[in-house]
Design an enzyme around this catalytic site. Structure first.
Site, PDB file in Angstrom:
ATOM      1  N   ASP A  52       0.881  -1.178   0.000  1.00  0.00           N
ATOM      2  CA  ASP A  52       0.000   0.000   0.000  1.00  0.00           C
ATOM      3  C   ASP A  52       0.915   1.222   0.000  1.00  0.00           C
ATOM      4  O   ASP A  52       1.937   1.232   0.679  1.00  0.00           O
ATOM      5  CB  ASP A  52      -0.877  -0.024   1.259  1.00  0.00           C
ATOM      6  CG  ASP A  52      -2.110   0.844   1.130  1.00  0.00           C
ATOM      7  OD1 ASP A  52      -3.219   0.314   1.294  1.00  0.00           O
ATOM      8  OD2 ASP A  52      -1.964   2.065   0.866  1.00  0.00           O
ATOM      9  N   SER A  61      -1.585   6.348   0.076  1.00  0.00           N
ATOM     10  CA  SER A  61      -2.087   7.584  -0.519  1.00  0.00           C
ATOM     11  C   SER A  61      -3.511   7.876  -0.057  1.00  0.00           C
ATOM     12  O   SER A  61      -3.935   9.020  -0.010  1.00  0.00           O
ATOM     13  CB  SER A  61      -2.030   7.529  -2.046  1.00  0.00           C
ATOM     14  OG  SER A  61      -2.920   6.548  -2.520  1.00  0.00           O
ATOM     15  N   LYS A  87      -9.887   6.224  -6.672  1.00  0.00           N
ATOM     16  CA  LYS A  87     -11.299   5.836  -6.834  1.00  0.00           C
ATOM     17  C   LYS A  87     -12.306   6.970  -6.735  1.00  0.00           C
ATOM     18  O   LYS A  87     -13.512   6.725  -6.631  1.00  0.00           O
ATOM     19  CB  LYS A  87     -11.637   4.772  -5.798  1.00  0.00           C
ATOM     20  CG  LYS A  87     -11.429   5.261  -4.373  1.00  0.00           C
ATOM     21  CD  LYS A  87     -12.135   4.389  -3.373  1.00  0.00           C
ATOM     22  CE  LYS A  87     -12.181   5.073  -2.026  1.00  0.00           C
ATOM     23  NZ  LYS A  87     -12.919   4.391  -1.023  1.00  0.00           N
ATOM     24  N   SER A 116     -15.650  -2.466 -10.790  1.00  0.00           N
ATOM     25  CA  SER A 116     -16.748  -1.712 -10.186  1.00  0.00           C
ATOM     26  C   SER A 116     -17.988  -1.760 -11.063  1.00  0.00           C
ATOM     27  O   SER A 116     -17.896  -1.837 -12.298  1.00  0.00           O
ATOM     28  CB  SER A 116     -16.294  -0.263 -10.022  1.00  0.00           C
ATOM     29  OG  SER A 116     -17.393   0.578  -9.818  1.00  0.00           O
ATOM     30  N   ALA A 117     -19.140  -1.630 -10.417  1.00  0.00           N
ATOM     31  CA  ALA A 117     -20.407  -1.560 -11.147  1.00  0.00           C
ATOM     32  C   ALA A 117     -20.461  -0.325 -12.040  1.00  0.00           C
ATOM     33  O   ALA A 117     -21.334  -0.228 -12.906  1.00  0.00           O
ATOM     34  CB  ALA A 117     -21.562  -1.522 -10.156  1.00  0.00           C
ATOM     35  N   THR A 118     -19.537   0.580 -11.845  1.00  0.00           N
ATOM     36  CA  THR A 118     -19.490   1.786 -12.671  1.00  0.00           C
ATOM     37  C   THR A 118     -19.329   1.438 -14.157  1.00  0.00           C
ATOM     38  O   THR A 118     -19.737   2.211 -15.022  1.00  0.00           O
ATOM     39  CB  THR A 118     -18.356   2.727 -12.172  1.00  0.00           C
ATOM     40  OG1 THR A 118     -18.520   4.001 -12.759  1.00  0.00           O
ATOM     41  CG2 THR A 118     -16.977   2.201 -12.484  1.00  0.00           C
ATOM     42  N   TYR A 161     -12.318   7.744 -13.977  1.00  0.00           N
ATOM     43  CA  TYR A 161     -12.165   6.664 -12.998  1.00  0.00           C
ATOM     44  C   TYR A 161     -12.805   5.379 -13.547  1.00  0.00           C
ATOM     45  O   TYR A 161     -12.191   4.313 -13.562  1.00  0.00           O
ATOM     46  CB  TYR A 161     -12.804   7.043 -11.652  1.00  0.00           C
ATOM     47  CG  TYR A 161     -13.223   5.853 -10.834  1.00  0.00           C
ATOM     48  CD1 TYR A 161     -12.267   5.076 -10.190  1.00  0.00           C
ATOM     49  CD2 TYR A 161     -14.562   5.458 -10.734  1.00  0.00           C
ATOM     50  CE1 TYR A 161     -12.638   3.951  -9.466  1.00  0.00           C
ATOM     51  CE2 TYR A 161     -14.944   4.348 -10.025  1.00  0.00           C
ATOM     52  CZ  TYR A 161     -13.984   3.588  -9.389  1.00  0.00           C
ATOM     53  OH  TYR A 161     -14.359   2.472  -8.690  1.00  0.00           O
ATOM     54  N   LYS A 206     -11.248   1.471 -14.837  1.00  0.00           N
ATOM     55  CA  LYS A 206     -11.723   0.125 -14.454  1.00  0.00           C
ATOM     56  C   LYS A 206     -12.055  -0.686 -15.712  1.00  0.00           C
ATOM     57  O   LYS A 206     -11.680  -1.848 -15.835  1.00  0.00           O
ATOM     58  CB  LYS A 206     -12.960   0.225 -13.551  1.00  0.00           C
ATOM     59  CG  LYS A 206     -12.682   0.730 -12.148  1.00  0.00           C
ATOM     60  CD  LYS A 206     -11.882  -0.271 -11.336  1.00  0.00           C
ATOM     61  CE  LYS A 206     -11.604   0.212  -9.923  1.00  0.00           C
ATOM     62  NZ  LYS A 206     -10.546  -0.552  -9.246  1.00  0.00           N
ATOM     63  N   ASN A 220     -22.214  -1.195  -4.074  1.00  0.00           N
ATOM     64  CA  ASN A 220     -21.883  -0.081  -3.155  1.00  0.00           C
ATOM     65  C   ASN A 220     -21.480  -0.595  -1.776  1.00  0.00           C
ATOM     66  O   ASN A 220     -22.357  -0.805  -0.918  1.00  0.00           O
ATOM     67  CB  ASN A 220     -23.084   0.861  -3.037  1.00  0.00           C
ATOM     68  CG  ASN A 220     -23.313   1.658  -4.312  1.00  0.00           C
ATOM     69  OD1 ASN A 220     -23.547   1.085  -5.378  1.00  0.00           O
ATOM     70  ND2 ASN A 220     -23.227   2.967  -4.217  1.00  0.00           N
ATOM     71  N   ASN A 276     -17.417  11.681  -0.454  1.00  0.00           N
ATOM     72  CA  ASN A 276     -18.172  11.689  -1.706  1.00  0.00           C
ATOM     73  C   ASN A 276     -19.361  10.753  -1.616  1.00  0.00           C
ATOM     74  O   ASN A 276     -20.370  10.949  -2.263  1.00  0.00           O
ATOM     75  CB  ASN A 276     -17.300  11.181  -2.870  1.00  0.00           C
ATOM     76  CG  ASN A 276     -16.132  12.090  -3.136  1.00  0.00           C
ATOM     77  OD1 ASN A 276     -16.306  13.300  -3.221  1.00  0.00           O
ATOM     78  ND2 ASN A 276     -14.943  11.516  -3.263  1.00  0.00           N
ATOM     79  N   ARG A 302     -26.730  15.120  -8.921  1.00  0.00           N
ATOM     80  CA  ARG A 302     -25.277  15.077  -9.138  1.00  0.00           C
ATOM     81  C   ARG A 302     -25.044  14.529 -10.537  1.00  0.00           C
ATOM     82  O   ARG A 302     -25.572  13.472 -10.897  1.00  0.00           O
ATOM     83  CB  ARG A 302     -24.632  14.174  -8.080  1.00  0.00           C
ATOM     84  CG  ARG A 302     -23.131  14.083  -8.182  1.00  0.00           C
ATOM     85  CD  ARG A 302     -22.530  13.351  -6.992  1.00  0.00           C
ATOM     86  NE  ARG A 302     -22.825  11.917  -6.996  1.00  0.00           N
ATOM     87  CZ  ARG A 302     -22.383  11.055  -6.090  1.00  0.00           C
ATOM     88  NH1 ARG A 302     -21.643  11.482  -5.073  1.00  0.00           N
ATOM     89  NH2 ARG A 302     -22.684   9.776  -6.166  1.00  0.00           N
TER      90      ARG A 302
HETATM   91  C1  UD1 Z   1     -19.992   6.173  -6.585  1.00  0.00           C
HETATM   92  C2  UD1 Z   1     -19.390   6.408  -7.929  1.00  0.00           C
HETATM   93  C3  UD1 Z   1     -18.960   5.077  -8.499  1.00  0.00           C
HETATM   94  C4  UD1 Z   1     -17.972   4.411  -7.543  1.00  0.00           C
HETATM   95  C5  UD1 Z   1     -18.646   4.257  -6.192  1.00  0.00           C
HETATM   96  C6  UD1 Z   1     -17.693   3.684  -5.162  1.00  0.00           C
HETATM   97  C7  UD1 Z   1     -20.428   8.415  -8.844  1.00  0.00           C
HETATM   98  C8  UD1 Z   1     -21.353   8.963  -9.869  1.00  0.00           C
HETATM   99  N1  UD1 Z   1     -20.327   7.079  -8.800  1.00  0.00           N
HETATM  100  O1  UD1 Z   1     -21.151   5.349  -6.748  1.00  0.00           O
HETATM  101  O2  UD1 Z   1     -18.376   5.259  -9.750  1.00  0.00           O
HETATM  102  O3  UD1 Z   1     -17.612   3.148  -8.034  1.00  0.00           O
HETATM  103  O4  UD1 Z   1     -19.089   5.523  -5.724  1.00  0.00           O
HETATM  104  O5  UD1 Z   1     -16.869   4.638  -4.588  1.00  0.00           O
HETATM  105  O6  UD1 Z   1     -19.809   9.157  -8.106  1.00  0.00           O
HETATM  106  N2  UD1 Z   1     -25.750  10.711  -2.365  1.00  0.00           N
HETATM  107  C9  UD1 Z   1     -26.398  11.817  -1.830  1.00  0.00           C
HETATM  108  N3  UD1 Z   1     -25.682  12.655  -1.033  1.00  0.00           N
HETATM  109  C10 UD1 Z   1     -24.358  12.452  -0.736  1.00  0.00           C
HETATM  110  C11 UD1 Z   1     -23.701  11.326  -1.289  1.00  0.00           C
HETATM  111  C12 UD1 Z   1     -24.439  10.481  -2.113  1.00  0.00           C
HETATM  112  O7  UD1 Z   1     -27.584  12.046  -2.067  1.00  0.00           O
HETATM  113  O8  UD1 Z   1     -23.768  13.259  -0.006  1.00  0.00           O
HETATM  114  C13 UD1 Z   1     -26.520   9.786  -3.211  1.00  0.00           C
HETATM  115  C14 UD1 Z   1     -26.025   9.716  -4.649  1.00  0.00           C
HETATM  116  O9  UD1 Z   1     -26.654  10.663  -5.443  1.00  0.00           O
HETATM  117  C15 UD1 Z   1     -26.427   8.281  -5.017  1.00  0.00           C
HETATM  118  C16 UD1 Z   1     -26.346   7.511  -3.692  1.00  0.00           C
HETATM  119  O10 UD1 Z   1     -26.377   8.483  -2.675  1.00  0.00           O
HETATM  120  O11 UD1 Z   1     -27.731   8.251  -5.445  1.00  0.00           O
HETATM  121  C17 UD1 Z   1     -25.082   6.698  -3.574  1.00  0.00           C
HETATM  122  O12 UD1 Z   1     -23.973   7.549  -3.838  1.00  0.00           O
HETATM  123  P1  UD1 Z   1     -22.470   7.080  -3.640  1.00  0.00           P
HETATM  124  O13 UD1 Z   1     -22.315   6.514  -2.275  1.00  0.00           O
HETATM  125  O14 UD1 Z   1     -21.589   8.218  -4.033  1.00  0.00           O
HETATM  126  O15 UD1 Z   1     -22.326   5.860  -4.653  1.00  0.00           O
HETATM  127  P2  UD1 Z   1     -22.537   5.817  -6.252  1.00  0.00           P
HETATM  128  O16 UD1 Z   1     -22.858   7.122  -6.808  1.00  0.00           O
HETATM  129  O17 UD1 Z   1     -23.492   4.707  -6.528  1.00  0.00           O
END
Ligand code: UD1
Length: 353
Positions: A34, A37, A87, A127-129, A151, A155, A181, A200, A294
């Site tokens: 690791d 970072s 990520k 990732s499901a992304t 990102y 993947k 997730n 995030n 978003r």
């Molecule tokens: C995100 C990434 C994805 C990555 C995954 C793992 C995006 C668009 N996708 O997935 O590529 O593989 O994280 O790290 O960033 N939400 C809120 N408020 C917040 C945070 C999130 O409403 O402060 C909502 C989002 O709009 C989403 C859900 O919660 O609908 C899940 O969000 P998040 O945990 O960021 O996961 P993903 O967007 O599915």
């Protein structure tokens, strides 16, 4: 008894640390690489504490070919689980070259070293992304792939590289795991998700609001065509996810080829479902405000996990309640995350304060 040694890249990260515990429990020896970072040295001590085992650790960057080869030279590694990588979706849009360089070169360097040392068993963290915006859930492994950010592209490209590699050299055995997730934490509350700066992702944001580190959570949109207007995701407990790797590893050692598996629960929950469930099981309030969507968020994303069940005998077992409870326990016990006052010189860990 000789234990098989598995190299885990990114082993001190959120998923990596939970994976290491399961590997040690499952009777493997591990070596961790690791570069710290996006992880902390403190995690290593906690892994030793939970597992009561010694763990070999290299603070090594996958950009450093010489150091990677040293790890293979000094250990009799039998297989590799590759999780190390950047990520953050938003950051990848600002610094695409950084993402390409790190995530693509990292894999290529690792493959080159593995090839040189005749180790061709690999489990790769995807990732499901890679399912992009256009596929309809439940998502299956055979769907057409696309991405919306650098990102995600790294993947997807890594998956392509691995498929090409196997197509030209069938001595390789490769499992590609597409995570949905991951949330939650180890039940001890000693390891968990500790994002740098403003989270995030949804769950660390919820837990930070719940303990009062932040005032409220912003929900990104309630005008999606879902039952309550908020996005639906397939949240999976990180310990279930870690266990999926062990099943994939077994398959990897027992057969050759390249296989792709979704690691999800197969069940979708909305953002409001998660917040309400969290409030109910932890008895904490999570104030929220609805804001605009978003960019890049898809309305509904959940897996069809049946291939992993059929071929690996794995399925997720923990509920959304478990995920919320465990995520909260971690955050409550570690309101500021891991300790950061530790440095490594040679093989010694030093603490200040
Ligand atoms: C995100 C990434 C994805 C990555 C995954 C793992 C995006 C668009 N996708 O997935 O590529 O593989 O994280 O790290 O960033 N939400 C809120 N408020 C917040 C945070 C999130 O409403 O402060 C909502 C989002 O709009 C989403 C859900 O919660 O609908 C899940 O969000 P998040 O945990 O960021 O996961 P993903 O967007 O599915």
């Amino acid at each position: 008894m000789i234990l098989l040694t598995i190299l885990v890249t990114g082993g001190l990260g959120y998923i990596g640390s939970h994976l290491c515990i399961e590997l040690l429990k499952g009777g493997y020896e591990i070596v961790i690489i690791d570069n710290l970072s996006n992880s902390r040295l403190d995690t290593l001590e906690r892994l030793k504490e939970i597992s009561k085992r010694e763990i070999r650790f290299y603070q090594t960057d996958l950009m450093d070919m010489k150091e990677i080869k040293k790890v293979f030279k000094e250990n009799s590694i039998k297989g590799v689980i590759h999780l190390a990588g950047f990520k953050a979706v938003g950051e990848s849009k600002d610094y695409p070259i950084k993402y390409y360089k790190n995530n693509i070169t990292g894999l290529i360097n690792l493959l080159e070293a593995m090839d040189e040392y005749n180790i061709r068993n690999l489990v790769f963290s995807s990732s499901a992304t890679v399912y992009g915006m256009d596929n309809k859930s439940p998502l299956t492994e055979d769907m057409v792939l696309s991405t919306t950010n650098p990102y995600g592209s790294t993947k997807l490209l890594n998956e392509v590289i691995l498929k090409d590699l196997y197509a030209t050299d069938d001595r390789w055995s490769i499992e590609i795991l597409r995570y949905f997730n991951p949330v939650g934490a180890h039940e001890s509350g000693r390891i968990g998700e500790d994002p740098e700066g403003i989270p995030n992702n949804l769950m660390p944001m919820i837990t930070q609001v719940a303990i009062g580190r932040r005032k409220k959570i912003f929900i990104y949109g309630n005008d999606y065509s879902t039952y309550d207007g908020t996005c639906i995701r397939d949240y999976i407990h990180v310990v279930d996810l870690a266990k999926g790797h062990l099943k994939a590893l077994e398959k990897n050692f027992n057969s050759k080829g390249i296989n792709i598996y979704n690691l999800g629960t197969g069940r979708g929950y909305s953002v409001l479902d998660v917040i309400k469930t969290f409030e109910r099981v932890t008895e904490r309030m999570v104030p929220y405000e609805i804001v605009g969507r978003r960019l890049g968020d898809v309305a509904i994303s959940y897996s069809d996990p049946s291939k992993a069940y059929k071929e690996l005998g794995w399925k997720a077992e923990k509920s959304l309640e478990d995920m919320c409870r465990d995520a909260f326990r971690w955050q409550e016990k570690n309101p500021k995350g891991y300790r950061t006052n530790q440095w490594m010189f040679g093989n010694e860990i030093y603490k200040i304060g």
